[in-house]
Design an enzyme around this catalytic site. Structure first.
Site, mmCIF file in Angstrom:
data_model
loop_
_atom_site.group_PDB
_atom_site.id
_atom_site.type_symbol
_atom_site.label_atom_id
_atom_site.label_comp_id
_atom_site.label_asym_id
_atom_site.label_seq_id
_atom_site.Cartn_x
_atom_site.Cartn_y
_atom_site.Cartn_z
ATOM 1 N N SER A 176 -17.561 15.413 -5.887
ATOM 2 C CA SER A 176 -18.272 14.587 -4.909
ATOM 3 C C SER A 176 -17.367 14.273 -3.730
ATOM 4 O O SER A 176 -16.145 14.182 -3.886
ATOM 5 C CB SER A 176 -18.685 13.287 -5.593
ATOM 6 O OG SER A 176 -19.065 12.325 -4.648
ATOM 7 N N THR B 148 -17.030 11.579 -2.694
ATOM 8 C CA THR B 148 -16.480 10.258 -3.000
ATOM 9 C C THR B 148 -14.959 10.331 -3.188
ATOM 10 O O THR B 148 -14.271 9.332 -3.025
ATOM 11 C CB THR B 148 -17.181 9.663 -4.247
ATOM 12 O OG1 THR B 148 -16.905 8.281 -4.305
ATOM 13 C CG2 THR B 148 -16.743 10.301 -5.538
ATOM 14 N N TYR C 221 -16.931 5.644 -11.427
ATOM 15 C CA TYR C 221 -17.595 6.933 -11.182
ATOM 16 C C TYR C 221 -16.712 7.827 -10.313
ATOM 17 O O TYR C 221 -16.430 8.970 -10.644
ATOM 18 C CB TYR C 221 -18.962 6.707 -10.497
ATOM 19 C CG TYR C 221 -19.486 7.969 -9.853
ATOM 20 C CD1 TYR C 221 -20.059 8.969 -10.632
ATOM 21 C CD2 TYR C 221 -19.374 8.188 -8.476
ATOM 22 C CE1 TYR C 221 -20.501 10.150 -10.037
ATOM 23 C CE2 TYR C 221 -19.811 9.347 -7.888
ATOM 24 C CZ TYR C 221 -20.373 10.329 -8.670
ATOM 25 O OH TYR C 221 -20.794 11.500 -8.084
ATOM 26 N N LYS D 298 -14.530 11.530 -11.079
ATOM 27 C CA LYS D 298 -14.582 12.793 -10.315
ATOM 28 C C LYS D 298 -13.166 13.229 -9.938
ATOM 29 O O LYS D 298 -12.813 14.403 -10.066
ATOM 30 C CB LYS D 298 -15.459 12.638 -9.068
ATOM 31 C CG LYS D 298 -16.944 12.493 -9.390
ATOM 32 C CD LYS D 298 -17.515 13.744 -10.056
ATOM 33 C CE LYS D 298 -18.906 13.550 -10.612
ATOM 34 N NZ LYS D 298 -19.372 14.630 -11.490
ATOM 35 N N ASN E 290 -30.261 5.471 -4.941
ATOM 36 C CA ASN E 290 -30.063 6.302 -3.751
ATOM 37 C C ASN E 290 -31.183 6.101 -2.741
ATOM 38 O O ASN E 290 -32.312 5.752 -3.088
ATOM 39 C CB ASN E 290 -29.945 7.780 -4.143
ATOM 40 C CG ASN E 290 -28.717 8.031 -4.991
ATOM 41 O OD1 ASN E 290 -28.824 8.366 -6.159
ATOM 42 N ND2 ASN E 290 -27.547 7.835 -4.425
HETATM 43 N N1 UFG Z 1 -29.062 2.746 1.400
HETATM 44 C C1 UFG Z 1 -29.855 1.734 1.902
HETATM 45 N N2 UFG Z 1 -30.809 1.196 1.086
HETATM 46 C C2 UFG Z 1 -31.012 1.622 -0.198
HETATM 47 C C3 UFG Z 1 -30.202 2.671 -0.703
HETATM 48 C C4 UFG Z 1 -29.219 3.183 0.128
HETATM 49 O O1 UFG Z 1 -29.705 1.324 3.052
HETATM 50 O O2 UFG Z 1 -31.883 1.074 -0.885
HETATM 51 C C5 UFG Z 1 -28.050 3.340 2.258
HETATM 52 C C6 UFG Z 1 -26.642 3.144 1.750
HETATM 53 O O3 UFG Z 1 -26.105 1.898 2.164
HETATM 54 C C7 UFG Z 1 -25.931 4.344 2.359
HETATM 55 C C8 UFG Z 1 -27.031 5.415 2.425
HETATM 56 O O4 UFG Z 1 -28.257 4.713 2.302
HETATM 57 O O5 UFG Z 1 -25.542 4.042 3.645
HETATM 58 C C9 UFG Z 1 -26.931 6.440 1.315
HETATM 59 O O6 UFG Z 1 -26.846 5.753 0.086
HETATM 60 P P1 UFG Z 1 -26.980 6.495 -1.303
HETATM 61 O O7 UFG Z 1 -26.863 5.454 -2.371
HETATM 62 O O8 UFG Z 1 -28.172 7.369 -1.329
HETATM 63 O O9 UFG Z 1 -25.722 7.471 -1.298
HETATM 64 P P2 UFG Z 1 -24.170 7.113 -1.167
HETATM 65 O O10 UFG Z 1 -23.714 7.752 0.101
HETATM 66 O O11 UFG Z 1 -23.876 5.692 -1.371
HETATM 67 O O12 UFG Z 1 -23.631 7.817 -2.477
HETATM 68 C C10 UFG Z 1 -23.557 9.191 -2.544
HETATM 69 C C11 UFG Z 1 -23.758 9.664 -3.987
HETATM 70 C C12 UFG Z 1 -22.613 9.247 -4.851
HETATM 71 C C13 UFG Z 1 -21.310 9.537 -4.210
HETATM 72 C C14 UFG Z 1 -21.228 8.978 -2.819
HETATM 73 C C15 UFG Z 1 -19.970 9.337 -2.112
HETATM 74 O O13 UFG Z 1 -24.945 9.163 -4.519
HETATM 75 O O14 UFG Z 1 -22.709 9.968 -6.049
HETATM 76 O O15 UFG Z 1 -22.296 9.508 -2.062
HETATM 77 O O16 UFG Z 1 -19.935 8.774 -0.847
HETATM 78 F F1 UFG Z 1 -20.288 9.008 -4.915
#
Ligand code: UFG
Length: 338
Positions: free
Chosen positions: A127, A129, A152, A156, A202
């Site tokens: 990832s 991450t 998590y 990784k 997500n």
């Molecule tokens: N977001 C919202 N509202 C929500 C859900 C998410 O505004 O209800 C925003 C988050 O703040 C973020 C973006 O949408 O800015 C994406 O969020 P996700 O949770 O979909 O994804 P992330 O980027 O947080 O996480 C992803 C993967 C992880 C990984 C990470 C690494 O899901 O497995 O990227 O950056 F670790």
């Protein structure tokens, strides 16, 4: 070269789409999955979409004896693609031991059995991450790995390290570490997609469930970031493009001589903000989404997107879909779910 490939987590979100692309490319996937984050009917769907019979074993990847029965039955497999893992950042903070046991434990089982059965080709789901909060938002594979902020993320980094050390120690592995950015979307047929358990963590599944009325409204986590519109920027990649990269990675490993362990970023190379995702979702699907701006979510990186030049050049792979198609496919899939 034998065309059999063992795919752990092959009934999962990215795994199921990869199985389809492996079949298209002439491989014979053998799925290991225990459905802890999928459903048995996904196997039927894989067979329906691919029009092929797929071998499947209901096995927990931490259970070495059970996994060994699969390796024993297919000692001639050309390689292993290892998806099976827990993937929720927030949950990992509450259940660190479960995350290390499952994610690190499963990897060790797989690598040990690959050594015993002399299977060399290995593709691992990593990832972005691992880059943490990078100094510059665009990261390539030389960007330093940073201390993880969640169990998590640490699993990784640890799994990448274990794979590197195992390769260096034995000198037989041909390993590829695929660092995914944000996979979204679903199969164009709307027969395969993501099956989030409970409340989605997500963004895109939360959006589609809100559009369907399962969730009341989406909360945008923060609008005061130093980005184009104040919301976080990510590199959203269509799951089918991501799946195709696994086939390219496997072929690259098979055709390359020597032993190696190489990382590749898998993203589109384009950053998109949360608000841009919402606006595009509304436009392509011709609907209005109920959302509000809320506070920042702890642990969110401000902005990160891929420099995917290495994968483009070395794997001869590029993304075919953009976010518009991905968000259309995600919605088409959501509409099929009960
Ligand atoms: N977001 C919202 N509202 C929500 C859900 C998410 O505004 O209800 C925003 C988050 O703040 C973020 C973006 O949408 O800015 C994406 O969020 P996700 O949770 O979909 O994804 P992330 O980027 O947080 O996480 C992803 C993967 C992880 C990984 C990470 C690494 O899901 O497995 O990227 O950056 F670790």
């Amino acid at each position: 070269m034998n065309k059999k490939v063992i795919v752990t987590g092959g009934a999962g979100y990215i795994g199921s789409h990869t199985v389809i692309e492996l079949i298209h490319a002439g491989f014979e996937p053998i799925i290991i999955d225990d459905f802890r984050n999928s459903k048995p009917w996904i196997i039927d769907r894989i067979q329906e979409v691919s029009d092929a019979k797929v071998l499947f074993y209901e096995v927990d990847c931490q259970d070495k004896d059970a996994v060994e029965t699969v390796f024993k039955a297919h000692p001639d497999a050309a390689g292993v693609i290892h998806f099976a893992a827990y993937k929720a950042v927030g949950e990992s903070v509450d259940k660190p031991i479960a995350y290390y046991q499952n994610n690190v434990g499963s990897l060790c089982v797989i690598l040990e059995l690959m050594e015993t059965y002399k299977i060399q080709h290995f593709v691992f789901s990593s990832s972005c991450t691992v880059y943490g909060e990078p100094k510059s938002p665009i990261v390539d594979e030389l960007t330093p790995i940073q201390k993880a902020t969640s169990p998590y993320g640490d699993t990784k980094i640890t799994c990448e390290k274990i794979t590197e050390f195992e390769q260096a120690s034995k000198g037989t592995l041909k390993a590829i570490l695929l660092r995914y950015f944000n996979p979204i979307g679903a199969h164009e047929s709307a027969k395969l997609g993501e099956l989030p358990q409970g409340i989605p963590n997500n963004l895109v599944p939360y959006i589609t469930q809100t559009a369907k009325g399962i969730r009341k409204e989406l909360t945008v986590f923060g609008s005061d970031y130093n980005t184009i519109d104040g919301t976080n920027v990510r590199d959203y990649i269509h799951v089918v493009d991501l799946a195709k990269a696994h086939v390219a990675a496997l072929n690259y490993a098979i055709n390359k001589s020597g032993s190696f362990c190489e990382p590749f970023n898998l993203g589109t190379g384009k950053g998109t903000s949360v608000l841009e995702i919402i606006q595009t979702f509304e436009t392509v699907n011709n609907l209005k989404l109920n959302y509000k701006i809320g506070p920042r979510r702890a642990g969110d990186v401000e902005q990160i997107y891929a420099n995917a030049n290495k994968a483009n050049k070395v794997l001869n792979w590029t993304c075919q879909y953009g976010i518009a198609e991905a968000l259309e496919h995600a919605w088409n899939w959501e509409k099929t779910l009960n």
